[in-house]
Write a protein that holds these residues in place. Structure first.
Motif, PDB file in Angstrom:
ATOM      1  N   VAL A  24     -31.431  42.426  19.941  1.00  0.00           N
ATOM      2  CA  VAL A  24     -30.399  40.930  19.913  1.00  0.00           C
ATOM      3  C   VAL A  24     -30.767  40.363  19.615  1.00  0.00           C
ATOM      4  CG1 VAL A  24     -29.060  40.036  22.147  1.00  0.00           C
ATOM      5  CG2 VAL A  24     -28.375  42.095  21.323  1.00  0.00           C
ATOM      6  N   ILE A  25     -30.377  39.340  19.162  1.00  0.00           N
ATOM      7  CA  ILE A  25     -31.553  37.861  18.425  1.00  0.00           C
ATOM      8  C   ILE A  25     -31.278  37.039  19.546  1.00  0.00           C
ATOM      9  CG2 ILE A  25     -31.805  36.080  16.753  1.00  0.00           C
ATOM     10  CD1 ILE A  25     -31.480  38.316  14.207  1.00  0.00           C
ATOM     11  N   THR A  26     -30.085  36.302  19.189  1.00  0.00           N
ATOM     12  CA  THR A  26     -29.701  36.096  20.848  1.00  0.00           C
ATOM     13  C   THR A  26     -27.624  36.518  21.103  1.00  0.00           C
ATOM     14  OG1 THR A  26     -28.869  33.540  21.292  1.00  0.00           O
ATOM     15  CG2 THR A  26     -28.107  34.547  19.239  1.00  0.00           C
ATOM     16  N   SER A  27     -27.087  35.672  22.258  1.00  0.00           N
ATOM     17  CA  SER A  27     -26.364  36.021  23.136  1.00  0.00           C
ATOM     18  C   SER A  27     -25.095  35.285  23.287  1.00  0.00           C
ATOM     19  CB  SER A  27     -26.472  37.418  23.849  1.00  0.00           C
ATOM     20  OG  SER A  27     -27.016  36.994  25.001  1.00  0.00           O
ATOM     21  N   GLY A  28     -23.815  35.099  23.725  1.00  0.00           N
ATOM     22  CA  GLY A  28     -23.265  34.552  24.427  1.00  0.00           C
ATOM     23  C   GLY A  28     -22.619  33.706  23.757  1.00  0.00           C
ATOM     24  N   ILE A  29     -22.731  33.505  21.966  1.00  0.00           N
ATOM     25  CA  ILE A  29     -22.134  32.604  21.094  1.00  0.00           C
ATOM     26  C   ILE A  29     -20.828  32.997  21.549  1.00  0.00           C
ATOM     27  CG2 ILE A  29     -22.182  31.177  19.082  1.00  0.00           C
ATOM     28  CD1 ILE A  29     -25.194  33.481  18.800  1.00  0.00           C
ATOM     29  N   ASP A  30     -20.418  31.131  21.860  1.00  0.00           N
ATOM     30  CA  ASP A  30     -19.028  30.596  21.711  1.00  0.00           C
ATOM     31  C   ASP A  30     -18.804  29.328  20.580  1.00  0.00           C
ATOM     32  OD1 ASP A  30     -18.057  32.409  23.627  1.00  0.00           O
ATOM     33  OD2 ASP A  30     -18.636  31.007  25.469  1.00  0.00           O
ATOM     34  N   LEU A  31     -17.816  29.281  19.939  1.00  0.00           N
ATOM     35  CA  LEU A  31     -17.276  27.997  18.962  1.00  0.00           C
ATOM     36  C   LEU A  31     -15.993  28.359  18.128  1.00  0.00           C
ATOM     37  CD1 LEU A  31     -17.718  28.699  15.394  1.00  0.00           C
ATOM     38  CD2 LEU A  31     -20.094  29.292  16.398  1.00  0.00           C
ATOM     39  N   SER A  32     -15.758  27.273  17.902  1.00  0.00           N
ATOM     40  CA  SER A  32     -14.864  27.148  17.251  1.00  0.00           C
ATOM     41  C   SER A  32     -14.205  25.965  16.214  1.00  0.00           C
ATOM     42  CB  SER A  32     -13.185  26.381  18.729  1.00  0.00           C
ATOM     43  OG  SER A  32     -13.287  27.380  19.333  1.00  0.00           O
ATOM     44  N   LEU A  33     -13.763  26.693  15.089  1.00  0.00           N
ATOM     45  CA  LEU A  33     -13.968  25.431  13.690  1.00  0.00           C
ATOM     46  C   LEU A  33     -12.484  25.268  14.028  1.00  0.00           C
ATOM     47  CD1 LEU A  33     -16.821  27.744  11.941  1.00  0.00           C
ATOM     48  CD2 LEU A  33     -17.439  25.902  13.419  1.00  0.00           C
ATOM     49  N   GLU A  34     -12.252  23.968  13.693  1.00  0.00           N
ATOM     50  CA  GLU A  34     -10.943  23.548  13.229  1.00  0.00           C
ATOM     51  C   GLU A  34     -11.355  23.603  11.805  1.00  0.00           C
ATOM     52  OE1 GLU A  34     -10.760  20.094  15.663  1.00  0.00           O
ATOM     53  OE2 GLU A  34     -11.135  20.995  17.744  1.00  0.00           O
ATOM     54  N   LYS A  35      -9.473  23.058  11.426  1.00  0.00           N
ATOM     55  CA  LYS A  35      -9.082  23.183   9.994  1.00  0.00           C
ATOM     56  C   LYS A  35      -9.648  21.265   9.698  1.00  0.00           C
ATOM     57  CE  LYS A  35      -5.134  22.991   6.689  1.00  0.00           C
ATOM     58  NZ  LYS A  35      -4.219  23.366   6.786  1.00  0.00           N
ATOM     59  N   GLY A  36     -10.503  21.360   8.460  1.00  0.00           N
ATOM     60  CA  GLY A  36     -10.672  19.982   7.915  1.00  0.00           C
ATOM     61  C   GLY A  36     -11.852  19.227   7.970  1.00  0.00           C
ATOM     62  N   LYS A  37     -13.061  20.115   9.024  1.00  0.00           N
ATOM     63  CA  LYS A  37     -14.149  19.299   9.857  1.00  0.00           C
ATOM     64  C   LYS A  37     -14.690  20.311   8.704  1.00  0.00           C
ATOM     65  CE  LYS A  37     -12.538  17.262  12.632  1.00  0.00           C
ATOM     66  NZ  LYS A  37     -12.332  15.929  14.000  1.00  0.00           N
ATOM     67  N   LEU A  38     -16.032  19.024   9.039  1.00  0.00           N
ATOM     68  CA  LEU A  38     -16.709  20.115   8.236  1.00  0.00           C
ATOM     69  C   LEU A  38     -17.644  20.539   9.164  1.00  0.00           C
ATOM     70  CD1 LEU A  38     -18.838  20.264   5.630  1.00  0.00           C
ATOM     71  CD2 LEU A  38     -19.890  18.133   5.616  1.00  0.00           C
ATOM     72  N   ILE A  39     -18.553  21.417   8.751  1.00  0.00           N
ATOM     73  CA  ILE A  39     -19.543  21.566   9.755  1.00  0.00           C
ATOM     74  C   ILE A  39     -21.119  22.026   9.543  1.00  0.00           C
ATOM     75  CG2 ILE A  39     -20.253  23.856  11.824  1.00  0.00           C
ATOM     76  CD1 ILE A  39     -18.121  21.613  12.580  1.00  0.00           C
ATOM     77  N   ALA A  40     -21.920  21.692  10.246  1.00  0.00           N
ATOM     78  CA  ALA A  40     -23.881  21.997   9.543  1.00  0.00           C
ATOM     79  C   ALA A  40     -24.216  22.870  10.224  1.00  0.00           C
ATOM     80  CB  ALA A  40     -24.518  20.891   9.474  1.00  0.00           C
ATOM     81  N   LEU A  41     -24.996  24.397  10.145  1.00  0.00           N
ATOM     82  CA  LEU A  41     -25.408  24.993  10.728  1.00  0.00           C
ATOM     83  C   LEU A  41     -27.227  25.174  10.516  1.00  0.00           C
ATOM     84  CD1 LEU A  41     -25.812  27.689  12.813  1.00  0.00           C
ATOM     85  CD2 LEU A  41     -25.353  28.865  10.569  1.00  0.00           C
ATOM     86  N   ILE A  42     -27.912  24.361  11.181  1.00  0.00           N
ATOM     87  CA  ILE A  42     -29.028  24.151  11.036  1.00  0.00           C
ATOM     88  C   ILE A  42     -29.651  24.679  12.147  1.00  0.00           C
ATOM     89  CG2 ILE A  42     -28.631  21.984  10.047  1.00  0.00           C
ATOM     90  CD1 ILE A  42     -29.673  19.850  12.535  1.00  0.00           C
ATOM     91  N   GLY A  43     -31.667  24.972  11.757  1.00  0.00           N
ATOM     92  CA  GLY A  43     -32.458  25.247  12.558  1.00  0.00           C
ATOM     93  C   GLY A  43     -33.649  25.484  11.672  1.00  0.00           C
ATOM     94  N   ALA A  44     -34.694  26.174  12.342  1.00  0.00           N
ATOM     95  CA  ALA A  44     -35.561  26.924  11.491  1.00  0.00           C
ATOM     96  C   ALA A  44     -35.505  28.209  11.378  1.00  0.00           C
ATOM     97  CB  ALA A  44     -37.061  27.006  13.246  1.00  0.00           C
ATOM     98  N   ASN A  45     -36.654  28.350  10.444  1.00  0.00           N
ATOM     99  CA  ASN A  45     -36.920  29.907   9.510  1.00  0.00           C
ATOM    100  C   ASN A  45     -36.342  30.724  10.747  1.00  0.00           C
ATOM    101  OD1 ASN A  45     -36.079  28.006   7.302  1.00  0.00           O
ATOM    102  ND2 ASN A  45     -38.885  28.704   7.030  1.00  0.00           N
ATOM    103  N   GLY A  46     -36.207  32.161  10.548  1.00  0.00           N
ATOM    104  CA  GLY A  46     -35.607  32.974  11.810  1.00  0.00           C
ATOM    105  C   GLY A  46     -35.259  33.133  12.997  1.00  0.00           C
ATOM    106  N   ILE A  47     -34.337  32.402  12.898  1.00  0.00           N
ATOM    107  CA  ILE A  47     -33.455  32.487  14.333  1.00  0.00           C
ATOM    108  C   ILE A  47     -32.414  32.747  14.177  1.00  0.00           C
ATOM    109  CG2 ILE A  47     -34.542  30.111  15.434  1.00  0.00           C
ATOM    110  CD1 ILE A  47     -32.795  28.311  14.681  1.00  0.00           C
ATOM    111  N   GLY A  48     -32.127  32.793  13.273  1.00  0.00           N
ATOM    112  CA  GLY A  48     -30.869  33.746  13.197  1.00  0.00           C
ATOM    113  C   GLY A  48     -29.685  33.018  12.671  1.00  0.00           C
ATOM    114  N   LYS A  49     -29.757  32.062  12.237  1.00  0.00           N
ATOM    115  CA  LYS A  49     -28.853  31.186  11.116  1.00  0.00           C
ATOM    116  C   LYS A  49     -27.667  32.667  10.378  1.00  0.00           C
ATOM    117  CE  LYS A  49     -31.308  28.493   9.460  1.00  0.00           C
ATOM    118  NZ  LYS A  49     -33.224  28.459   9.586  1.00  0.00           N
ATOM    119  N   SER A  50     -28.519  33.312   9.405  1.00  0.00           N
ATOM    120  CA  SER A  50     -28.100  34.018   8.569  1.00  0.00           C
ATOM    121  C   SER A  50     -27.302  34.979   9.206  1.00  0.00           C
ATOM    122  CB  SER A  50     -29.319  34.639   7.549  1.00  0.00           C
ATOM    123  OG  SER A  50     -29.292  33.062   6.497  1.00  0.00           O
ATOM    124  N   THR A  51     -28.130  35.232  10.266  1.00  0.00           N
ATOM    125  CA  THR A  51     -27.462  37.214  10.444  1.00  0.00           C
ATOM    126  C   THR A  51     -25.910  36.005  11.245  1.00  0.00           C
ATOM    127  OG1 THR A  51     -29.482  37.707  10.900  1.00  0.00           O
ATOM    128  CG2 THR A  51     -27.639  38.377  12.318  1.00  0.00           C
TER     129      THR A  51
END
Length: 109
Positions: A24-51
């Motif tokens: 497990v890389i991380t757990s308990g992730i909750d998120l909601s993405l709304e229509k028409g909103k621009l969202i950015a996913l940022i963070g250090a290398n190797g923390i699980g963004k691509s996963t």
């Protein structure tokens, strides 16, 4: 005007399974993405963004939890329906192959 939630992630754990062992890389992730909103996913290398992106786009299964697209579990959607509503382009290199230019463009690169 109320924004509609198009992608809902509930209590997912992301990571990898290898020979019945879960990493497990991380757990308990909750998120909601709304229509028409621009969202950015940022963070250090190797923390699980691509996963995380691979998990919420059904490229890989979550270790636990659910991902819903337009209030339907993405693992219950037909591949064509999912492709018509959701896509991702990751930065990983393509494996060597003899793709034509048309085939490469069709991959969305």
């Amino acid at each position: 005007m109320e924004n509609k939630i198009i992608l809902q992630v509930s209590k997912i754990s992301i990571g990898y399974t290898h020979k019945r062992e879960k990493s497990v890389i991380t757990s308990g992730i909750d998120l909601s993405l709304e229509k028409g909103k621009l969202i950015a996913l940022i963070g250090a290398n190797g923390i699980g963004k691509s996963t995380l992106l691979r998990t919420i786009t059904r490229i890989q299964k979550p270790i636990s939890g659910t991902v819903s697209l337009n209030e339907k579990n993405i693992h219950e959607l037909a591949a064509l329906t999912l492709a018509q509503n959701l896509s991702v382009v990751l930065t990983e290199k393509l494996p060597p192959s003899n793709l034509t230019v048309w085939e490469l463009i069709a991959l969305g690169r």
